[in-house]
Write an enzyme that holds these catalytic residues in place. Structure first.
Site, PDB file in Angstrom:
ATOM      1  N   CYS A 139       1.219  -1.161  -0.268  1.00  0.00           N
ATOM      2  CA  CYS A 139       0.328   0.249   0.005  1.00  0.00           C
ATOM      3  C   CYS A 139       1.386   1.714   0.201  1.00  0.00           C
ATOM      4  CB  CYS A 139      -0.748  -0.262   1.526  1.00  0.00           C
ATOM      5  SG  CYS A 139       0.004  -0.803   2.496  1.00  0.00           S
ATOM      6  N   HIS A 219      -2.319   5.362   6.347  1.00  0.00           N
ATOM      7  CA  HIS A 219      -1.475   5.732   6.754  1.00  0.00           C
ATOM      8  C   HIS A 219      -1.140   7.490   5.912  1.00  0.00           C
ATOM      9  CE1 HIS A 219      -0.416   1.848   6.236  1.00  0.00           C
ATOM     10  NE2 HIS A 219      -0.361   1.771   4.925  1.00  0.00           N
TER      11      HIS A 219
END
Lengths: 340, 340
Positions: A139, A219
């Protein structure tokens, strides 16, 4: 119609399953699951064919979950397997894919040498065409690569210095921490993210540092990119606005956090509040001489889903880069432009 | 003996009060508090003289807290006031300090123009000598300045690119968030931290970006410093080891997080688990050409305490830079070298 099966049905697997069903050129053979937990029950409720390891047949039957066969049965029925098993397990399953001469897409949790090519649709789709084994990068690396390849088309990149603030756990992971600490992860510099970017962009000068924060939503990356020539902030914004899979958070929207981004996804009725685009804060885009700074958020659960779909098309040589990205984006409702 | 009073008794104020009592050349007149809350009760238990605003006299008396007089009474008794009132309130109190011709030390929450000089003991002690009003910069800026001025003595710094992962709230702040989000704060680049560093190092090329994370223990900074000439990792480590107020987390200790650093402070019996040193992860120190990378943790509640003590000495011209730092470090048990 290409027959695709999913080995693994966790965070990524269940999302890729949804995505495959929406593709006009693919059909879902079924999903493989090793334990009859709540996610297996949901899969059954959604009508998926469930395949299990031979030694799990009994436990699934005892749980009242109907199984369609063993994982080997599923692989035999497939043209290609998307492996979303836990980190490192994919490499073990590779032998089985080889045994049945089946193509496979691995995830970023596997070592790069599990596959012939590490993959980012925007950066190196063509290198993956007809490959037997492709690895979709993680990711964080997917977000870095999408952003870097986009900026590189505005002005050639000289170097990237990246800070990654990682979410501690996914929302469903009740046993992971920390709950009140920042953790240097890794404590050594550069972090593995830079190395992983180099599996796709082999000559890029990139150094990354990473810290884990106690949050589950997304994130956040903070980039400092040095370019060969100075660019204007406006040119960067224009390029981002015309690139699907990157969206901008408008300054005026007063959104400054991952919580507010996820709330938008919830309000818009997105499945599981997924937001697979890289979500860039417009107000963070700043230039100083040849340097560009920007901050963006990354939805770790869903960002690699479109790349998995494109990787299938590249491996099976079903479509050109632009055609595949266009179909994937249209079917998954993936946007460019402004978030709202 | 210099008579020092503390206007404000919150996170910083109560720590500076402890520190003043330990100084051989200072005595604590008392502390000023506006509401009779649990911290006022603790202050009474510790035997401090408590001064209050005139309109709070009644509420303190009703709470059974004995008061020594009004804040004006306290200021009149003092040679110098350390103002640790909430952000922006210090500027209002400045009129009172002027009215009684008293010197004052302000905190980083005030605008820079509240004082004649913004202060970092390691960077610009001498500029603050004999000044009437000194502003000790904020916790993040104090850590940046200590680190930057130390590295600059190894090799001249060309530029600093800093990422700041801020703690969301102090442990006692029960009403602040976020509890599950990363917040770009500010969302614009550069963050105010760079500008605040420039109040002390006026010509430094520094850009900072900042994000808030849901934790209470410490901030973490991730620095990328470009130097005029390349340095070795060993030279950087040697310089840090010989500089008090910076400590290194030994790689072998396997400490990688703020939680483990605070646990060390607790195990060592430090008052309130304070750790006013900049805590640098040795394994994060990395050089690449003329660039230096490093990561460190900052205990936001206590890092500015030694700087407040040194600022008092500079303002009153009680000692040279090195002498003041030596006394402050010795009395507060502030270390250099390895954390453990």
């Amino acid at each position: 119609m290409i027959k695709v099966s999913l080995n693994g049905y966790g965070t990524i697997g269940k999302r890729v399953a949804n995505a495959i069903i929406l593709q006009p050129d693919m059909e879902l053979v079924g999903i493989a699951k090793t334990s009859p937990n709540y996610e297996a029950l949901v899969a059954q409720k959604l009508g998926y064919r469930i395949f299990v390891p031979e030694n799990s047949v009994k436990s699934f039957e005892e749980s009242g979950i109907k199984i369609a066969g063993t994982i080997e049965d599923m692989i035999k029925e497939s043209d290609i397997v998307v492996d979303t098993t836990p980190n490192g397990v994919g490499a073990k399953y590779k032998e089985t894919y080889q045994k049945f001469s089946k193509k496979a897409i691995f995830q970023g949790g596997e070592k790069a040498n599990v596959a012939e090519v590490s993959f980012s649709a925007l950066c190196n789709y063509d290198e993956a065409i007809n490959k037997q084994y492709i690895r979709v990068v993680s990711c964080n690396t997917t977000a870095l690569l999408r952003t870097i390849c986009t900026i590189n088309s505005v002005s050639k990149i000289e170097k990237v210095r990246a800070t990654i603030v990682r979410r501690a756990a996914d929302p469903k992971e009740v046993k992971k921490g920390p709950i009140n600490s920042l953790v240097a992860d890794p404590v050594s510099v550069p972090s593995h993210h830079a190395k992983d970017v180099n599996t796709v962009l082999k000559d890029l000068d990139i150094v990354s540092m990473a810290v884990i924060a106690p949050t589950t939503l997304m994130h956040v990356h903070l980039l400092n990119i040095t370019l060969k020539t100075a660019v204007s902030r406006e040119d960067v914004i224009s390029k981002i606005l015309e690139t699907p899979r990157l969206v901008l958070v408008r300054g005026k929207s007063e959104i400054t956090s991952t919580a507010e981004i996820i709330e938008v996804a919830r309000d818009l009725g997105k499945l599981r509040n997924d937001i697979p685009e890289v979500v860039i804060f417009e107000d963070s885009i700043y230039t100083k001489g040849n340097e560009l700074f920007l901050m963006y958020a990354v939805h770790q659960e869903s960002i690699v889903v479109p790349e998995n779909i494109d990787a299938i098309r590249a491996s099976m040589n079903l479509a050109s880069k632009n055609e595949s990205i266009r179909i994937t984006n249209a079917t998954l409702n993936i946007k460019g432009g402004y978030l709202i």
